[in-house]
Design a protein around this motif. Structure first.
Motif, PDB file in Angstrom:
ATOM      1  N   ILE A 192       0.819  -1.205   0.000  1.00 34.11           N
ATOM      2  CA  ILE A 192       0.000   0.000   0.000  1.00 34.11           C
ATOM      3  C   ILE A 192       0.855   1.260   0.000  1.00 34.11           C
ATOM      4  O   ILE A 192       0.364   2.352  -0.285  1.00 34.11           O
ATOM      5  CB  ILE A 192      -0.961  -0.003   1.210  1.00 34.11           C
ATOM      6  N   ASN A 193       2.146   1.106   0.305  1.00 35.51           N
ATOM      7  CA  ASN A 193       3.021   2.252   0.487  1.00 35.51           C
ATOM      8  C   ASN A 193       3.977   2.397  -0.696  1.00 35.51           C
ATOM      9  O   ASN A 193       4.828   1.542  -0.945  1.00 35.51           O
ATOM     10  CB  ASN A 193       3.802   2.105   1.793  1.00 35.51           C
ATOM     11  N   ALA A 194       3.859   3.504  -1.420  1.00 41.33           N
ATOM     12  CA  ALA A 194       4.676   3.725  -2.610  1.00 41.33           C
ATOM     13  C   ALA A 194       6.151   3.870  -2.291  1.00 41.33           C
ATOM     14  O   ALA A 194       7.009   3.479  -3.092  1.00 41.33           O
ATOM     15  CB  ALA A 194       4.177   4.959  -3.362  1.00 41.33           C
ATOM     16  N   GLN A 195       6.463   4.436  -1.126  1.00 42.94           N
ATOM     17  CA  GLN A 195       7.871   4.587  -0.751  1.00 42.94           C
ATOM     18  C   GLN A 195       8.543   3.231  -0.547  1.00 42.94           C
ATOM     19  O   GLN A 195       9.703   3.035  -0.915  1.00 42.94           O
ATOM     20  CB  GLN A 195       7.993   5.428   0.522  1.00 42.94           C
TER      21      GLN A 195
ATOM     22  N   ASN B  56      -4.162  -2.140  -1.562  1.00 40.52           N
ATOM     23  CA  ASN B  56      -4.551  -2.359  -0.175  1.00 40.52           C
ATOM     24  C   ASN B  56      -4.825  -3.843   0.041  1.00 40.52           C
ATOM     25  O   ASN B  56      -5.697  -4.421  -0.614  1.00 40.52           O
ATOM     26  CB  ASN B  56      -5.803  -1.537   0.132  1.00 40.52           C
ATOM     27  N   ALA B  57      -4.086  -4.457   0.969  1.00 36.53           N
ATOM     28  CA  ALA B  57      -4.229  -5.891   1.228  1.00 36.53           C
ATOM     29  C   ALA B  57      -5.634  -6.268   1.665  1.00 36.53           C
ATOM     30  O   ALA B  57      -6.057  -7.418   1.497  1.00 36.53           O
ATOM     31  CB  ALA B  57      -3.229  -6.327   2.297  1.00 36.53           C
ATOM     32  N   GLN B  58      -6.368  -5.312   2.230  1.00 36.82           N
ATOM     33  CA  GLN B  58      -7.716  -5.598   2.718  1.00 36.82           C
ATOM     34  C   GLN B  58      -8.762  -5.580   1.613  1.00 36.82           C
ATOM     35  O   GLN B  58      -9.868  -6.066   1.809  1.00 36.82           O
ATOM     36  CB  GLN B  58      -8.114  -4.567   3.787  1.00 36.82           C
ATOM     37  N   GLN B  59      -8.391  -5.018   0.463  1.00 35.04           N
ATOM     38  CA  GLN B  59      -9.364  -4.886  -0.617  1.00 35.04           C
ATOM     39  C   GLN B  59      -8.631  -4.899  -1.953  1.00 35.04           C
ATOM     40  O   GLN B  59      -8.542  -3.882  -2.647  1.00 35.04           O
ATOM     41  CB  GLN B  59     -10.179  -3.599  -0.449  1.00 35.04           C
ATOM     42  N   LEU B  60      -8.127  -6.049  -2.336  1.00 40.07           N
ATOM     43  CA  LEU B  60      -7.433  -6.187  -3.612  1.00 40.07           C
ATOM     44  C   LEU B  60      -8.464  -6.144  -4.737  1.00 40.07           C
ATOM     45  O   LEU B  60      -9.417  -6.937  -4.724  1.00 40.07           O
ATOM     46  CB  LEU B  60      -6.674  -7.513  -3.660  1.00 40.07           C
TER      47      LEU B  60
ATOM     48  N   PHE C  27       6.009  -9.754   8.211  1.00 40.67           N
ATOM     49  CA  PHE C  27       6.111  -8.587   9.098  1.00 40.67           C
ATOM     50  C   PHE C  27       5.228  -7.438   8.607  1.00 40.67           C
ATOM     51  O   PHE C  27       5.625  -6.277   8.663  1.00 40.67           O
ATOM     52  CB  PHE C  27       7.571  -8.126   9.235  1.00 40.67           C
ATOM     53  N   GLY C  28       4.033  -7.780   8.128  1.00 42.75           N
ATOM     54  CA  GLY C  28       3.159  -6.747   7.586  1.00 42.75           C
ATOM     55  C   GLY C  28       1.722  -6.804   8.058  1.00 42.75           C
ATOM     56  O   GLY C  28       1.062  -5.769   8.170  1.00 42.75           O
ATOM     57  N   ILE C  29       1.233  -7.995   8.368  1.00 43.23           N
ATOM     58  CA  ILE C  29      -0.189  -8.116   8.627  1.00 43.23           C
ATOM     59  C   ILE C  29      -0.599  -7.415   9.926  1.00 43.23           C
ATOM     60  O   ILE C  29      -1.733  -6.952  10.063  1.00 43.23           O
ATOM     61  CB  ILE C  29      -0.628  -9.603   8.635  1.00 43.23           C
ATOM     62  N   ARG C  30       0.323  -7.275  10.858  1.00 49.39           N
ATOM     63  CA  ARG C  30      -0.026  -6.612  12.124  1.00 49.39           C
ATOM     64  C   ARG C  30      -0.283  -5.121  11.921  1.00 49.39           C
ATOM     65  O   ARG C  30      -0.887  -4.464  12.777  1.00 49.39           O
ATOM     66  CB  ARG C  30       1.063  -6.818  13.169  1.00 49.39           C
ATOM     67  N   ASN C  31       0.189  -4.559  10.806  1.00 54.95           N
ATOM     68  CA  ASN C  31      -0.008  -3.138  10.536  1.00 54.95           C
ATOM     69  C   ASN C  31      -1.330  -2.849   9.829  1.00 54.95           C
ATOM     70  O   ASN C  31      -1.660  -1.675   9.624  1.00 54.95           O
ATOM     71  CB  ASN C  31       1.146  -2.609   9.680  1.00 54.95           C
ATOM     72  N   CYS C  32      -2.047  -3.874   9.449  1.00 51.92           N
ATOM     73  CA  CYS C  32      -3.310  -3.689   8.731  1.00 51.92           C
ATOM     74  C   CYS C  32      -4.442  -3.397   9.713  1.00 51.92           C
ATOM     75  O   CYS C  32      -4.458  -3.908  10.833  1.00 51.92           O
ATOM     76  CB  CYS C  32      -3.642  -4.924   7.900  1.00 51.92           C
ATOM     77  N   THR C  33      -5.394  -2.591   9.269  1.00 51.18           N
ATOM     78  CA  THR C  33      -6.517  -2.224  10.125  1.00 51.18           C
ATOM     79  C   THR C  33      -7.361  -3.436  10.474  1.00 51.18           C
ATOM     80  O   THR C  33      -7.772  -3.616  11.620  1.00 51.18           O
ATOM     81  CB  THR C  33      -7.384  -1.160   9.430  1.00 51.18           C
TER      82      THR C  33
ATOM     83  N   LEU D 254      -6.995 -11.697   5.543  1.00 46.96           N
ATOM     84  CA  LEU D 254      -7.063 -13.156   5.407  1.00 46.96           C
ATOM     85  C   LEU D 254      -8.147 -13.574   4.428  1.00 46.96           C
ATOM     86  O   LEU D 254      -7.960 -14.517   3.641  1.00 46.96           O
ATOM     87  CB  LEU D 254      -7.303 -13.792   6.773  1.00 46.96           C
ATOM     88  N   ASN D 255      -9.270 -12.882   4.441  1.00 44.73           N
ATOM     89  CA  ASN D 255     -10.347 -13.199   3.497  1.00 44.73           C
ATOM     90  C   ASN D 255      -9.913 -12.948   2.061  1.00 44.73           C
ATOM     91  O   ASN D 255     -10.245 -13.719   1.145  1.00 44.73           O
ATOM     92  CB  ASN D 255     -11.597 -12.376   3.819  1.00 44.73           C
ATOM     93  N   GLU D 256      -9.182 -11.863   1.839  1.00 44.51           N
ATOM     94  CA  GLU D 256      -8.677 -11.575   0.499  1.00 44.51           C
ATOM     95  C   GLU D 256      -7.639 -12.612   0.068  1.00 44.51           C
ATOM     96  O   GLU D 256      -7.596 -13.019  -1.096  1.00 44.51           O
ATOM     97  CB  GLU D 256      -8.081 -10.173   0.443  1.00 44.51           C
ATOM     98  N   ALA D 257      -6.794 -13.034   1.015  1.00 41.39           N
ATOM     99  CA  ALA D 257      -5.824 -14.082   0.693  1.00 41.39           C
ATOM    100  C   ALA D 257      -6.540 -15.353   0.256  1.00 41.39           C
ATOM    101  O   ALA D 257      -6.150 -15.986  -0.736  1.00 41.39           O
ATOM    102  CB  ALA D 257      -4.941 -14.354   1.912  1.00 41.39           C
ATOM    103  N   PHE D 258      -7.583 -15.709   0.978  1.00 41.62           N
ATOM    104  CA  PHE D 258      -8.350 -16.909   0.629  1.00 41.62           C
ATOM    105  C   PHE D 258      -8.976 -16.753  -0.759  1.00 41.62           C
ATOM    106  O   PHE D 258      -8.989 -17.698  -1.556  1.00 41.62           O
ATOM    107  CB  PHE D 258      -9.433 -17.156   1.681  1.00 41.62           C
ATOM    108  N   ARG D 259      -9.483 -15.578  -1.049  1.00 44.09           N
ATOM    109  CA  ARG D 259     -10.161 -15.347  -2.338  1.00 44.09           C
ATOM    110  C   ARG D 259      -9.219 -15.529  -3.518  1.00 44.09           C
ATOM    111  O   ARG D 259      -9.564 -16.171  -4.510  1.00 44.09           O
ATOM    112  CB  ARG D 259     -10.769 -13.944  -2.367  1.00 44.09           C
TER     113      ARG D 259
END
Length: 295
Positions: free
Chosen positions: A129-132, A158-162, A179-185, A191-196
């Motif tokens: 999600i971060n361009a930098q 956005n990992a929550q809404q691909l 080392f990224g999923i803990r930073n998601c809202t 996880l649902n998007e990963a499954f999809r």
């Protein structure tokens, strides 16, 4: 940021210390829902911007951040993570590496497949999600043989809404997030998007800081985390606040059994709730590898 785009070189975004942006901390979420930002409680709609501020600030020193939080062994953990997955063993894979902007997992996946199985057809789509962070990854890949090849691509998303038009249902063989999923809202949304997007029978794999079970080690790690890591942030990066958030976000992340249950709730099959089953602890639980299979 809900917009998504595929990129070659992410645009430069100005870094800002949003952890100090009190107007954001005071903003109200129309839904009334709140979430954690480290030890703070903030409106859900604010967390994405706050986290973005942290990673804009630390993008150029991201490896340094992980060195500080893991005593420098995050590189060994990442090697173990990829070795556990053995990409290329059963033929070329289509992989998606989420929150993977700096590219270190993608490089390891491609190197592992090439060096162990002579596989030059496995591909990795790096999503962040971060361009930098993506900019750092793009620069890193320019130094490799994979630059300007079909084996790697960069996507700001956005990992929550691909977006389903780009990240289609049942299309990937391997989903990694390190080392990224803990930073998601919303961890369940990720996880649902990963499954999809994974194919039936495909693997979800997550490497994340976790809970230390040994009381003595836990005490020592807490002392190191809350005293040394923020100090290192000040000395090495001139940024105590981002490193303080790092420590706090680790402590707020669910325990190994709790996270394993969240993975199952998304539809994945896991091993049993023990070290060596649903997860594998590294260094006594300072970090853990979680895997699940889409059934």
């Amino acid at each position: 940021m809900q917009a998504t785009r595929s990129i070659r070189l992410p645009r430069k975004l100005s870094a800002c210390r949003l952890i100090h942006n009190h107007s954001i901390l005071r903003s109200s979420d129309p839904s009334g829902r709140s979430t954690s930002f480290g030890f703070k409680t903030v409106p859900e709609e604010s967390k994405e911007s706050l986290v973005k501020g942290v990673f804009d600030s630390v993008a150029s020193k991201y490896d340094l951040m992980n060195d500080a939080s893991s005593l420098g062994v995050h590189r060994l953990w990442k090697d173990s993570f990829v070795d556990t997955l053995k990409p290329g063993r059963k033929g070329p894979l289509r992989c998606i590496d989420v929150a993977g902007g700096t590219g270190d997992i993608a490089i390891r996946i491609l190197d592992y497949a090439r060096e162990n199985y002579a596989d030059r057809e496995t591909t990795v789509e790096i999503v962040d999600i971060n361009a930098q962070m993506l900019k750092e990854g793009f620069t890193r890949f320019k130094k490799t043989m994979y630059h300007n090849t079909p084996q790697v691509s960069f996507h700001e998303a956005n990992a929550q809404q691909l977006p389903a038009s780009q990240f289609k249902n049942d299309s990937y063989d391997l989903y990694t997030i390190t080392f990224g999923i803990r930073n998601c809202t919303s961890i369940p949304a990720v996880l649902n998007e990963a499954f999809r997007v994974l194919k039936p029978g495909a693997t979800f794999a997550c490497l994340e800081f976790s809970k230390v079970n040994n009381p003595l080690l836990s005490t020592l790690y807490d002392q190191y985390s809350f005293t040394v890591i923020p100090l290192l942030g000040t000395i090495l990066a001139g940024d105590r606040d981002s490193y303080q958030y790092l420590v706090e976000s680790i402590r707020k992340f669910p325990s190994q059994p709790e996270f394993a249950q969240m993975i199952r709730d998304a539809g994945f099959s896991t091993g049993g709730d023990f070290d060596g089953g649903a997860w594998t602890d590294l260094w006594g639980g300072i970090a853990s590898i979680h895997t699940g299979v889409k059934i």
